[in-house]
Design an enzyme around this catalytic site. Sequence first.
Site: not given
Length: 423
Positions: A22-23, A116, A121, A306, A398
Amino acid sequence: MDRFLIHGPCTLSGSVRVSGAKNAVLPLMAATLLSRGVSRIHNVPDLRDTRTMAKVLETLGAEVHREGSTLTIDTTAADGVDAPYELVKTMRASIYVLGPLLAAKGKARVSLPGGCAWGPRPVDLHLKGMETLGAVVELEGGYIVARQPSGGLTGGDMDFETSSVGATANLLMAAVLARGTSVLENAAREPEVTQLAEALVDAGAKIEGIGTTTLTVEGVEEIRPLEVTVIPDRIEAGTFLTAAPILHSKLKVEGLRPDHLGATLEVLEACGCSFQVGEDFVEIDGSAASAPVNVVTRPYPGFATDMQAQTMAVATLLDGISVITDTIYPDRFTHVAELRRLGAQIRLDGNSAVVTGVERLSGAPVMATDLRASAALILAGLAAHGETLVDRIYHIDRGYEQIERKLAALGARIERVEGPPTP
Ligand code: UD1
């Protein structure tokens, strides 16, 4: 709103294949705005975030099509420069269009993402980065408005005071089209940044120092459309690997890059897992895992923030006291209260969680608070005795492609159930 209903505890076995990262794909999709024409991105996971980024690009005038796991993005008519609040508020990574729009269209108007679940952030480094290239950046009505100076962007030097994945990628995308040389010091060197840099070089950019913390960019006149295959998701891979110790299971995680997982494998080894590492797989045996761990998150190649929540889920069932410290996001601990609902013993001390292993967890209704926290709750739910209902799983959609199907294929008892409508 969908929920996951989990019956635990269970033991997993067999093999699972990880999806594209994803990133990595989000900045690659934004980078297609640097050229006009048809870019192709392969191995793209079908996630809520990749769909959101597709919507952002469509709002800007691009045409986006998916066939299998290949995204075709035609930017021939992408003349828009506005990324609206309605989209950016659902995904912070929308800010990745700032650099490409500024560099390729001369102007960008991108909503400020806001905070968030785990803190404020900020995006100050993204803005400072654009300013080092001569851009005029203003904040108007909740939007970042960035314009090229007359004569266009010029190369500049940026020494990042904090290593930032997003700000490095954004500045890199702008600098490739700026006149002259830009030097990015203390640049992030996460594999996702490296992939972006390599894809840009393939498309005509001149970047040196790829994979290090100093990136030197020589601006070019134009960038060609991209053709790139997304790297495997190291966080998804890491999440499946952590299932082995918490469920005392043996499994094979395939389609990954072991060289991207060094810090995760070290922690898993420290708690007693053993592995067989192949070119693109890791076979892990977590049946003897019991030793407590000491984990500190750091920029790559350090331990990824993460992976922090999932590792905490594992620590809840290890012997003795584990300490998990997050130096990247000191407030990223919303999962602690939910893990406690399952019976975990966790004390917060500043940006450290002190986890005292318990004999067993027991199922309970819990609430997912963010993407990786959701993954931690699923892992803990699979290990807990009884029924766990994980609410608000839109967070997990997500960033994890079909996680319940992948886990069910490994033997987990997990199903997606419809909850009551959002109030
Ligand atoms: C990316 C990842 C996210 C991961 C994070 C850290 C994506 C889409 N998201 O987020 O999953 O958790 O890297 O590995 O790739 N900071 C500032 N000012 C800025 C930008 C960042 O102070 O302008 C700080 C942050 O508050 C944080 C640190 O820098 O303390 C690292 O954040 P950063 O690497 O920028 O995270 P993201 O790119 O947003």
